[in-house]
Enzyme design. Structure first.
Site, PDB file in Angstrom:
ATOM      1  N   ASP A 482       0.834  -1.209   0.000  1.00 19.86           N
ATOM      2  CA  ASP A 482       0.000   0.000   0.000  1.00 19.86           C
ATOM      3  C   ASP A 482       0.864   1.252   0.000  1.00 19.86           C
ATOM      4  O   ASP A 482       0.550   2.228  -0.654  1.00 19.86           O
ATOM      5  CB  ASP A 482      -0.945   0.003   1.217  1.00 19.86           C
ATOM      6  CG  ASP A 482      -0.201  -0.062   2.548  1.00 19.86           C
ATOM      7  OD1 ASP A 482       0.928  -0.585   2.588  1.00 19.86           O
ATOM      8  OD2 ASP A 482      -0.752   0.405   3.564  1.00 19.86           O
ATOM      9  N   ARG A 486       5.616   4.309   6.103  1.00 15.92           N
ATOM     10  CA  ARG A 486       5.229   4.261   7.510  1.00 15.92           C
ATOM     11  C   ARG A 486       5.272   2.827   8.037  1.00 15.92           C
ATOM     12  O   ARG A 486       5.696   1.904   7.336  1.00 15.92           O
ATOM     13  CB  ARG A 486       3.847   4.878   7.695  1.00 15.92           C
ATOM     14  CG  ARG A 486       2.739   4.062   7.083  1.00 15.92           C
ATOM     15  CD  ARG A 486       1.398   4.770   7.278  1.00 15.92           C
ATOM     16  NE  ARG A 486       0.330   4.014   6.649  1.00 15.92           N
ATOM     17  CZ  ARG A 486      -0.703   4.553   6.045  1.00 15.92           C
ATOM     18  NH1 ARG A 486      -0.818   5.866   5.941  1.00 15.92           N
ATOM     19  NH2 ARG A 486      -1.644   3.808   5.532  1.00 15.92           N
ATOM     20  N   GLU A 488       3.715   0.256   7.990  1.00 12.14           N
ATOM     21  CA  GLU A 488       2.664  -0.543   7.374  1.00 12.14           C
ATOM     22  C   GLU A 488       3.242  -1.340   6.199  1.00 12.14           C
ATOM     23  O   GLU A 488       3.666  -2.451   6.367  1.00 12.14           O
ATOM     24  CB  GLU A 488       1.489   0.348   6.960  1.00 12.14           C
ATOM     25  CG  GLU A 488       0.232  -0.470   6.738  1.00 12.14           C
ATOM     26  CD  GLU A 488      -1.049   0.321   6.903  1.00 12.14           C
ATOM     27  OE1 GLU A 488      -1.005   1.514   7.225  1.00 12.14           O
ATOM     28  OE2 GLU A 488      -2.122  -0.277   6.681  1.00 12.14           O
ATOM     29  N   ASP A 495      -5.882  -2.283  -2.574  1.00  7.45           N
ATOM     30  CA  ASP A 495      -4.930  -1.459  -3.314  1.00  7.45           C
ATOM     31  C   ASP A 495      -4.369  -2.253  -4.489  1.00  7.45           C
ATOM     32  O   ASP A 495      -4.198  -1.738  -5.598  1.00  7.45           O
ATOM     33  CB  ASP A 495      -3.780  -1.014  -2.399  1.00  7.45           C
ATOM     34  CG  ASP A 495      -4.265  -0.407  -1.082  1.00  7.45           C
ATOM     35  OD1 ASP A 495      -5.157  -1.004  -0.457  1.00  7.45           O
ATOM     36  OD2 ASP A 495      -3.755   0.648  -0.688  1.00  7.45           O
ATOM     37  N   TRP A 547     -11.644  -6.020  -1.100  1.00  9.71           N
ATOM     38  CA  TRP A 547     -10.221  -6.368  -0.979  1.00  9.71           C
ATOM     39  C   TRP A 547     -10.014  -7.816  -1.469  1.00  9.71           C
ATOM     40  O   TRP A 547      -9.119  -8.102  -2.248  1.00  9.71           O
ATOM     41  CB  TRP A 547      -9.755  -6.185   0.473  1.00  9.71           C
ATOM     42  CG  TRP A 547      -9.276  -4.791   0.769  1.00  9.71           C
ATOM     43  CD1 TRP A 547      -8.018  -4.442   1.142  1.00  9.71           C
ATOM     44  CD2 TRP A 547     -10.021  -3.564   0.689  1.00  9.71           C
ATOM     45  NE1 TRP A 547      -7.932  -3.073   1.302  1.00  9.71           N
ATOM     46  CE2 TRP A 547      -9.138  -2.510   1.026  1.00  9.71           C
ATOM     47  CE3 TRP A 547     -11.336  -3.235   0.344  1.00  9.71           C
ATOM     48  CZ2 TRP A 547      -9.543  -1.167   1.045  1.00  9.71           C
ATOM     49  CZ3 TRP A 547     -11.735  -1.900   0.364  1.00  9.71           C
ATOM     50  CH2 TRP A 547     -10.849  -0.901   0.711  1.00  9.71           C
ATOM     51  N   GLU A 750      -2.147   9.124  -0.525  1.00  5.84           N
ATOM     52  CA  GLU A 750      -3.177   8.203  -0.036  1.00  5.84           C
ATOM     53  C   GLU A 750      -4.543   8.871  -0.011  1.00  5.84           C
ATOM     54  O   GLU A 750      -5.563   8.220  -0.229  1.00  5.84           O
ATOM     55  CB  GLU A 750      -2.790   7.769   1.384  1.00  5.84           C
ATOM     56  CG  GLU A 750      -3.807   6.923   2.109  1.00  5.84           C
ATOM     57  CD  GLU A 750      -3.264   6.402   3.432  1.00  5.84           C
ATOM     58  OE1 GLU A 750      -2.346   7.035   3.990  1.00  5.84           O
ATOM     59  OE2 GLU A 750      -3.755   5.355   3.889  1.00  5.84           O
TER      60      GLU A 750
HETATM   61  C1  BGC Z   1      -3.917   1.198   3.908  1.00  7.93           C
HETATM   62  C2  BGC Z   1      -4.834   1.211   2.727  1.00  7.93           C
HETATM   63  C3  BGC Z   1      -5.665  -0.024   2.882  1.00  7.93           C
HETATM   64  C4  BGC Z   1      -6.543   0.302   4.061  1.00  7.93           C
HETATM   65  C5  BGC Z   1      -7.639  -0.632   4.334  1.00  7.93           C
HETATM   66  C6  BGC Z   1      -4.771   1.471   5.101  1.00  7.93           C
HETATM   67  O1  BGC Z   1      -4.056   1.572   6.260  1.00  7.93           O
HETATM   68  O2  BGC Z   1      -2.869   2.061   3.783  1.00  7.93           O
HETATM   69  O3  BGC Z   1      -4.313   1.532   1.539  1.00  7.93           O
HETATM   70  O4  BGC Z   1      -6.310  -0.487   1.795  1.00  7.93           O
HETATM   71  O5  BGC Z   1      -5.782   0.518   5.210  1.00  7.93           O
HETATM   72  O6  BGC Z   1      -8.708   0.122   4.584  1.00  7.93           O
END
Ligand code: BGC
Length: 902
Positions: A482, A486, A488, A495, A547, A750
């Site tokens: 994504d 950060r 994540e 995505d 998703w 984002e």
């Molecule tokens: C991510 C998104 C992802 C989403 C889910 C976020 O933290 O960065 O791109 O799809 O969470 O809702």
């Protein structure tokens, strides 16, 4: 002249004539026959060293640019040695002459392929007239270790560095090293790093499958003493992310098979006879960065003769019981090096480097200074107006690398087991005064090849294309992520699914997604559920349907873009299980559960509408997949189910009085339109509402999240509103892509909003980059024709829009290059099109809307005049008038159309 002299002269002249004739004939022959195929691939890869597919697939491109060229047959030879191949002997497989137009996805049907062996292959093709062409240049593929028992050693761990010495009695003729880790490894042999992969192996669902790399290490080994050294890092295996770490410590599994000149073989495997010691990497973490203390380096640790008496024996580790699979995709590598654009000094001792581009990777440091000096690099996407870096949006990621000098002249440092997403670097603790040359930006991502290009006369489109490409690359780290900065960087499936088409147009994603789809399958539970993120760390089981749809959709795109039937076969059961799981969650054929829905939308759309749209989409795709695979019963059953879901959808969400779905947002209207969920008689009304919503209620701005926007522009174009789609694409005020660019974005954000605080606002997300596929399709005109998987049938149909004067797009497809470049000036449209050999096309040359008399030339020929097709131009077989366009049927070749009219 004597008679004998005369006859000698005659003979000499004859010979030279013969030679001349031969020289002359050779190219002439090629003119008539099919040219030698090029661009040979095996399992989508060029000369892979280690694959583990028992029946690999071959692919080649016919370079021939002749008009209407079709391959009528092929012959593939696979040999056990280059010499045999050279003599045209396919001792492992000789396909014989196969009457077929296939030049991709050609499946190997030879002898069983043997673990660890290398095979050599080539191919020739027969052209439209049935003339055989020359063989291609030879290519090769190596087999990995096909059985678990081929791995003789065990999983081991240690304190960062691992080493093993061994002697080789003589000359090495061939050697392969197979390496994998839970975490990251760096392989060294006799003082040198092997290969250019970094952050290897790929991140997978480790308990199910780890990937090993195969290296040709023949030239790294030597007669006599040798040493293997491995540096281990934790990577995702030991990284807590969204939950606790999966493994406590990194682990290595290593196997090296060496063939000696005397025919003997030597095997070196990881076991507890290896030695271990702490190395210079004091700590490493994907999110936080590396700490490297150069004082702790062990010079020559990776060479034979190093004294490791003080080193401890390696520890046996549990490792994973998961499968060991060959890594068969572009590795993560340093793909580019950037020079900083500027260096500023906003505070004493603080130096800020601006690379002018947001990207994923790290900085390479050059430094001289005293032993123990500590240089700190901190990374950020953003900067405050006072010139200091703004790291608020990194959340808990420390995103820093620390280098402690050993104090021995010029020292160069790059981190080993981390990457950052950044544009700016803050340098502190530097001994002395740094310069622009102190740092270089190292761009690091899965090294997918660029296969597409798009440019147009409207600069904002090129800028958007630029940020899409950078954003896409910085989010390819063995999985589609994504974000890159950060705490994540996850394989969020929503995505992934919205950007897959854009990615496949810009880059060769075939091998990459083949792997990712396996990851998805590995993450699937027995009841069919799949998670929001793959590998699963964040989000939930089961995935939000928007998703989870990544599973069917990416499989389907693989079929469309690359003609990949195998991925459909391999995943059919998984896809069916997923569908059946969704059914258990649907009530009266409506699937309502949703967590994120049209994520990051400006105008909220009920999640149930989004989920249920995908329920329909997934069902339809499953039916289509079943059809491709010849499973007629399933195809019909799921088509029927799709029909029922459609009816239920309309009952649940459509208001016939208002012509609106749910709350009438852009997403609520666009998704049903795109998916043909709208009853035919309502389509105009629903589109009208969407149009009004965009134009009058929102002054020609998008209000969708990242789900809706994927469908918005394509559906406007399909229903005759390309101009409006174009206005949205080129909009520069909030919210729009152009707005991000006007605020200095160099990768996509984002959020549509311009935020720089501590809240969720990555400046390098790729999900809004889905617009990229619309660039290629609508403006570039490159589309798949009906049943045109793998660009077998192509539809070239660029849309003339407003103030766009020209656009140019090309895609290197599995069949070769498809391109379309057009120019428009009042009264004339010129269009250059390339169709690869072995494909056919419908080429739609657009007219201005109010043109009445139209003439079309192709090269020197008139091909359309007085409302009629004028036959005779090679390659063009038919033409018909369409609304504001003339459509030509054509075979392969390069065409230059000029449409004029009044
Ligand atoms: C991510 C998104 C992802 C989403 C889910 C976020 O933290 O960065 O791109 O799809 O969470 O809702």
């Amino acid at each position: 002249m004597h008679a004998s002299q005369k006859s000698l002269r005659f003979v000499l002249i004859s010979i030279s004539l013969l030679i001349a004739g031969f020289l002359f004939i050779t190219p002439g022959f090629a003119e008539n026959g099919a040219e030698a195929p090029g661009h040979l691939r095996c399992e989508y890869l060029t000369n892979p060293t280690g694959i583990d597919v028992p029946q690999p697939r071959f692919q080649w491109v016919l370079a021939n640019s002749r008009r209407g060229e079709m391959q009528t047959a092929y012959q593939v030879l696979v040999a056990s040695t280059p010499e045999k191949l050279e003599r045209d002997r396919g001792d492992v497989w000789d396909s014989g002459k196969v009457a077929s137009g296939d030049s991709a996805q050609v499946v190997y049907h030879g002898k069983p392929l043997v673990s660890g062996h290398t095979y050599y292959w080539k191919v020739r093709a027969w052209d439209t007239q049935g003339n055989s062409g020359a063989y291609s240049q030879p290519s090769r593929f190596g087999m990995g270790l096909l059985e678990r028992a081929d791995w003789k050693g065990q999983w081991i761990g240690g304190d960062g560095l691992l080493r093993k010495e061994f002697g080789l009695p003589g000359k090495v003729v061939r050697a392969r090293a197979y390496v994998t880790a839970l975490g990251y490894y760096e392989l060294h042999i006799n003082g040198k790093k092997i290969g250019d992969k970094v952050l290897d192996p790929a991140w997978t669902v480790y308990p199910k499958r780890v990937l090993y790399s195969t290296y040709d290490v023949t030239s790294a080994l030597q007669d006599g003493p040798n040493a293997v050294g491995v540096m281990l890092g934790g990577g995702w295996a030991t990284q807590g992310a969204g939950g606790p770490p999966e493994y406590k410590a990194p682990a290595l599994l290593f196997q090296m098979n060496i063939e000696m000149a005397d025919g003997k073989t030597v095997s070196v495997s990881s076991d507890t006879s290896w030695k271990t010691a702490a190395g210079p990497v004091v700590s490493d973490s994907v999110y936080d960065g590396d700490v490297y203390d150069a004082r702790l380096e062990k010079p020559d640790w990776d060479r034979p003769g190093f004294n490791d008496a003080a080193w401890a024996p390696a520890r046996q580790e549990k490792g994973t019981a998961g499968a060991l699979s060959a890594e068969m995709m572009p590795p993560i590598r340093v793909t580019d090096t950037l020079v900083p654009r500027s260096m500023t000094n906003p505070e004493p001792g603080v130096y800020i480097y601006d690379f002018g581009q947001n990207f994923a990777g790290w900085a390479r440091l050059r430094v001289r200074g005293p032993r123990g000096a500590k240089v700190r690099l901190r990374f950020s996407e953003l900067i405050y107006s006072n010139g200091m870096i703004n790291r608020q949006n990194l959340r808990s990621a420390k995103a820093r690398d620390i280098y402690i000098l050993k104090g021995s002249g010029l020292e160069k440092y790059e981190p080993h087991f981390t990457y950052h997403g950044f544009r700016y670097v803050e340098l502190t603790g530097y001994p002395g005064t740094p310069s622009l040359d102190t740092l270089r930006g190292r761009v690091v991502n899965s090294a997918v090849e660029a296969t597409g290009s798009f440019v147009a006369s409207k600069e904002i489109l090129n800028q958007i294309q630029h940020v899409i490409r950078w954003g896409q690359l910085s989010n390819l780290h063995s999985i589609p992520t994504d974000c890159d900065q950060r705490d994540e960087r996850q394989g969020w499936m929503g995505d992934a699914q919205v950007t897959a088409e854009e990615a496949m147009m810009n880059f060769d994603m075939a091998a990459f997604y083949t792997n990712f789809v396996r990851d998805i399958r590995d993450a699937q539970k027995p009841d069919g559920e799949i998670p929001d993120t793959v590998p699963y760390k964040y989000g939930r089981y089961p995935a939000d349907p928007a998703w989870g749809t990544a599973y069917p959709l990416i499989c389907w795109y693989m079929w469309q873009q690359y003609g990949d039937k195998r991925i459909l076969q391999e995943n059919y059961d998984g896809l069916k299980k997923y569908e059946e799981f969704l059914r258990t969650r649907a009530k009266d054929n409506v699937l309502r559960y949703s967590y994120y829905g049209d994520w990051i939308a400006i105008k909220h759309t009920p999640g149930a509408l989004v989920s249920d749209s995908y329920f329909y989409y997934d069902t339809r795709i499953l039916s289509d997949v079943a059809k491709v695979l010849g499973k007629t019963g399933d195809a019909e059953a799921y088509a029927k189910l799709a029909g029922e879901i459609k009816d239920a959808f309309n009952k649940a969400f459509f208001n016939a009085e208002t012509g609106e779905y749910a709350n009438g947002t852009q997403t609520a209207q666009a998704m049903p339109l795109f998916l043909d969920l709208v009853p035919q008689k309502e389509r105009g009304g629903v589109m009208g509402k969407l149009y009004n919503n965009i134009v009058y209620e929102h002054n020609t701005h998008v209000t969708t999240g990242f789900i809706g926007v994927k469908y918005l522009l394509p559906v406007l174009t399909r229903d005759g509103h390309s101009d409006l789609a174009y206005e949205l694409a080129t909009q520069t005020t909030y919210p729009s892509w152009g707005y991000m660019i006007s605020k200095g974005a160099t990768t996509l954000w984002e959020l549509w909003q311009d935020k720089i605080g501590p809240s969720m606002n990555s400046h390098d997300h790729i999900m809004l980059g889905s617009i990229g596929s619309w660039f290629y399709r609508a403006l570039g005109g490159i589309n798949l024709g009906a049943d045109g998987e793998g660009y077998r049938h192509i539809l070239v149909e660029p849309r003339l829009v407003e103030d766009l004067h020209w656009a140019s797009a090309s895609i290197e497809t599995v069949r070769g290059k498809v391109s379309c470049s057009w120019k428009h000036r009042t009264g004339a449209i010129s269009m250059e099109v390339t169709i690869p050999a072995n494909s056919d096309a419908r080429i739609v040359v657009p007219e201005e809307e109010d043109m009445t008399t139209v003439t079309v030339r192709e090269g020197d020929h008139v091909v359309w005049e007085n409302g009629k097709f004028v036959p005779g131009d090679p390659g063009i077989t038919a033409a018909t008038a369409r609304a504001s366009a003339i459509e030509f049927s054509a075979g392969s070749g390069y065409y230059h159309f000029l449409l004029t009219g009044e």
